[in-house]
Design an enzyme around this catalytic site. Structure first.
Site, mmCIF file in Angstrom:
data_model
loop_
_atom_site.group_PDB
_atom_site.id
_atom_site.type_symbol
_atom_site.label_atom_id
_atom_site.label_comp_id
_atom_site.label_asym_id
_atom_site.label_seq_id
_atom_site.Cartn_x
_atom_site.Cartn_y
_atom_site.Cartn_z
ATOM 1 N N CYS A 121 -22.832 5.582 31.925
ATOM 2 C CA CYS A 121 -24.104 5.690 31.053
ATOM 3 C C CYS A 121 -24.850 4.440 30.655
ATOM 4 C CB CYS A 121 -23.803 6.510 29.682
ATOM 5 S SG CYS A 121 -23.647 8.281 29.844
ATOM 6 N N HIS A 164 -29.273 4.924 24.192
ATOM 7 C CA HIS A 164 -28.934 6.156 25.079
ATOM 8 C C HIS A 164 -28.780 7.411 24.233
ATOM 9 C CE1 HIS A 164 -26.525 8.079 27.912
ATOM 10 N NE2 HIS A 164 -25.615 7.841 27.487
ATOM 11 N N ASN A 184 -28.025 14.573 27.774
ATOM 12 C CA ASN A 184 -27.701 13.186 28.066
ATOM 13 C C ASN A 184 -27.771 13.304 29.693
ATOM 14 O OD1 ASN A 184 -26.354 10.814 28.979
ATOM 15 N ND2 ASN A 184 -24.441 11.176 27.928
HETATM 16 O O1 UT7 Z 1 -22.707 9.331 27.429
HETATM 17 C C1 UT7 Z 1 -21.377 8.895 27.413
HETATM 18 C C2 UT7 Z 1 -20.569 8.777 26.153
HETATM 19 N N1 UT7 Z 1 -20.250 10.104 25.649
HETATM 20 C C3 UT7 Z 1 -20.452 10.172 24.249
HETATM 21 O O2 UT7 Z 1 -21.098 9.381 23.708
HETATM 22 C C4 UT7 Z 1 -20.254 11.684 23.912
HETATM 23 C C5 UT7 Z 1 -19.454 11.426 22.573
HETATM 24 N N2 UT7 Z 1 -18.908 12.555 22.029
HETATM 25 C C6 UT7 Z 1 -19.583 13.597 21.575
HETATM 26 O O3 UT7 Z 1 -20.710 13.526 21.385
HETATM 27 C C7 UT7 Z 1 -18.788 14.602 20.638
HETATM 28 O O4 UT7 Z 1 -17.309 14.368 20.348
HETATM 29 C C8 UT7 Z 1 -19.093 16.043 21.359
HETATM 30 C C9 UT7 Z 1 -20.499 16.435 21.215
HETATM 31 C C10 UT7 Z 1 -18.551 15.982 22.696
HETATM 32 C C11 UT7 Z 1 -18.093 16.846 20.372
HETATM 33 O O5 UT7 Z 1 -18.381 17.032 18.882
HETATM 34 P P1 UT7 Z 1 -17.245 16.724 17.904
HETATM 35 O O6 UT7 Z 1 -17.878 16.908 16.677
HETATM 36 O O7 UT7 Z 1 -16.424 15.527 18.361
HETATM 37 O O8 UT7 Z 1 -16.310 17.840 18.180
HETATM 38 P P2 UT7 Z 1 -14.814 18.091 18.543
HETATM 39 O O9 UT7 Z 1 -14.621 17.864 20.168
HETATM 40 O O10 UT7 Z 1 -13.903 17.299 17.491
HETATM 41 O O11 UT7 Z 1 -14.590 19.802 18.276
HETATM 42 C C12 UT7 Z 1 -14.690 20.553 16.804
HETATM 43 C C13 UT7 Z 1 -14.500 21.654 16.956
HETATM 44 C C14 UT7 Z 1 -13.147 22.091 17.877
HETATM 45 O O12 UT7 Z 1 -12.676 23.239 17.189
HETATM 46 P P3 UT7 Z 1 -11.622 23.225 16.076
HETATM 47 O O13 UT7 Z 1 -10.517 22.380 16.969
HETATM 48 O O14 UT7 Z 1 -11.983 22.432 15.242
HETATM 49 O O15 UT7 Z 1 -11.473 24.509 15.764
HETATM 50 C C15 UT7 Z 1 -13.850 22.418 19.052
HETATM 51 O O16 UT7 Z 1 -12.793 23.314 19.715
HETATM 52 O O17 UT7 Z 1 -15.668 22.249 17.843
HETATM 53 C C16 UT7 Z 1 -14.990 22.945 18.760
HETATM 54 N N3 UT7 Z 1 -15.979 22.814 19.976
HETATM 55 C C17 UT7 Z 1 -17.076 23.667 19.980
HETATM 56 N N4 UT7 Z 1 -17.465 24.890 19.624
HETATM 57 C C18 UT7 Z 1 -18.656 25.550 19.912
HETATM 58 C C19 UT7 Z 1 -16.174 21.930 20.803
HETATM 59 N N5 UT7 Z 1 -17.153 22.139 21.723
HETATM 60 C C20 UT7 Z 1 -17.761 23.269 21.096
HETATM 61 C C21 UT7 Z 1 -18.793 24.070 21.609
HETATM 62 N N6 UT7 Z 1 -19.275 24.900 20.977
HETATM 63 N N7 UT7 Z 1 -19.570 23.649 22.821
#
Ligand code: UT7
Length: 331
Positions: A116, A256, A286
């Site tokens: 990225c 970004h 993204n």
């Molecule tokens: O560009 C390159 C660099 N990349 C980035 O900068 C991305 C950085 N990361 C992020 O933007 C975030 O971590 C994400 C958007 C990918 C995920 O958000 P998060 O707030 O970190 O969510 P998480 O992975 O901690 O998941 C929280 C909860 C989980 O459920 P439980 O375990 O709390 O019950 C996930 O299973 O949300 C759940 N979850 C979803 N729910 C609905 C994960 N993905 C989804 C989804 N829809 N798409």
């Protein structure tokens, strides 16, 4: 004679027509519009549906937009840098194909891959060629067909990424406008947290790698998020500090577009108000190497000659950094 600086003198962009909305994603994986919107800020993204077209198609369209808008004769382009994480093919370079297709017949060209941060690093590279005095017109393209490396059954990644392309032209400036300073960093610890495992020289393609879906992006989102927030904000604050820029001095943050919460944290750390933060993540998601030039294209009319802009990115690798640039024209 005054010092030569490298200024952006033209911008172009292209996104494919097909719109993949959060509502459509709800029918594909276990997710919902509310979760995606609140956790990322994304509402929709563009997907290149036409067959047999890769990232070069997006980049060529963006470059053609730039050429048309600025009346540039492509024969005058000295160099084309193609920033991308999804080249048409591992070998040969997408840059060479794109340069030929747009008529940059007098240019040399190559691809630049830093996930990225590809476009941000490309800005640094383009600027050095201009500052050397040897090259007068360097075209920097940033384009990615992220849909080609995303598993649309994996809700952790498929909601985030989209396809798009952008392009900027760098030319010498003797009024002190253009790229002023940069702070660029990498940390190899990142390769465990954001990667495509197979298809490279460690794990070449095989029936097994395909069956195990190892050709798709895998991301430990939470870990990447933590690194992104602290490093992108640090880099942006650092570049302000060492150029004696207060938050009032900064006209725009061009960051970004990976997650709205990461952008907000960076702006907050810089003390920069929301109305100075360029945002289009809600429309495109993204797009990896295309986020920064797509922002410039969307906001081009609002950017004024002399404006102080901070560019910032964070990506796989890890790769990240910030660039301070003075905008060089009114459109
Ligand atoms: O560009 C390159 C660099 N990349 C980035 O900068 C991305 C950085 N990361 C992020 O933007 C975030 O971590 C994400 C958007 C990918 C995920 O958000 P998060 O707030 O970190 O969510 P998480 O992975 O901690 O998941 C929280 C909860 C989980 O459920 P439980 O375990 O709390 O019950 C996930 O299973 O949300 C759940 N979850 C979803 N729910 C609905 C994960 N993905 C989804 C989804 N829809 N798409």
């Amino acid at each position: 004679m005054s010092k030569i600086t490298a200024a952006i003198t033209a911008v172009g962009a292209y996104v494919p027509e097909y719109v993949l909305t959060n509502k459509i994603l709800e029918t594909m994986v276990d997710t919902n519009d509310e979760w995606i919107t609140t956790r990322t800020g994304i509402k929709e993204r563009r997907i290149l549906k036409e067959e047999n077209k890769g990232a070069s198609y997006l980049g060529i369209k963006a470059a053609e937009d730039l050429i048309k808008k600025s009346n540039l004769d492509p024969k005058e382009i000295d160099m084309v840098i193609f920033a991308t994480a999804t080249p048409d093919m591992p070998v040969a370079a997408s840059a060479a194909y794109a340069a030929s297709e747009i008529g940059a017949v007098n240019a040399f060209s190559y691809d630049l891959q830093a996930a990225c941060s590809s476009f941000l690093y490309g800005m640094s590279t383009a600027a050095r060629y201009i500052e050397s005095g040897r090259y007068k017109k360097v075209l920097l393209i940033g384009a990615d067909k992220m849909s080609s490396i995303i598993d649309y059954t994996d809700r952790a990644t498929c909601i985030i990424f989209g396809d798009g392309g952008g392009a900027v032209l760098f030319e010498p400036n003797e009024e002190g406008l253009g790229l002023q300073d940069e702070y660029l960093r990498t940390d190899g610890v990142g390769r465990e947290f954001l990667k495509i495992e197979a298809g490279g020289s460690i794990l070449p393609p095989s029936e097994e790698t395909v069956a195990k879906k190892q050709h798709f992006v895998q991301q430990d989102g939470k870990t990447v998020f933590k690194y992104a927030v602290s490093n992108m904000a640090d880099a942006s604050a650092k570049i302000m500090e060492r150029n004696n820029l207060t938050s009032d001095d900064v006209n725009w943050l061009v960051a970004h577009q990976a997650n709205k919460r990461i952008i907000d944290a960076t702006a907050n750390r810089m003390g920069v108000d929301d109305d100075k933060v360029l945002i289009n993540i809600h429309r495109y998601g993204n797009t990896t190497s295309a986020t920064l030039p797509l922002l410039l294209s969307d906001y081009e009319k609002q950017l004024k000659k002399g404006d102080n802009i901070i560019f910032a990115s964070f990506g796989g690798g890890f790769t990240w950094g910030a660039i301070y640039l003075k905008w060089a024209y009114n459109s």
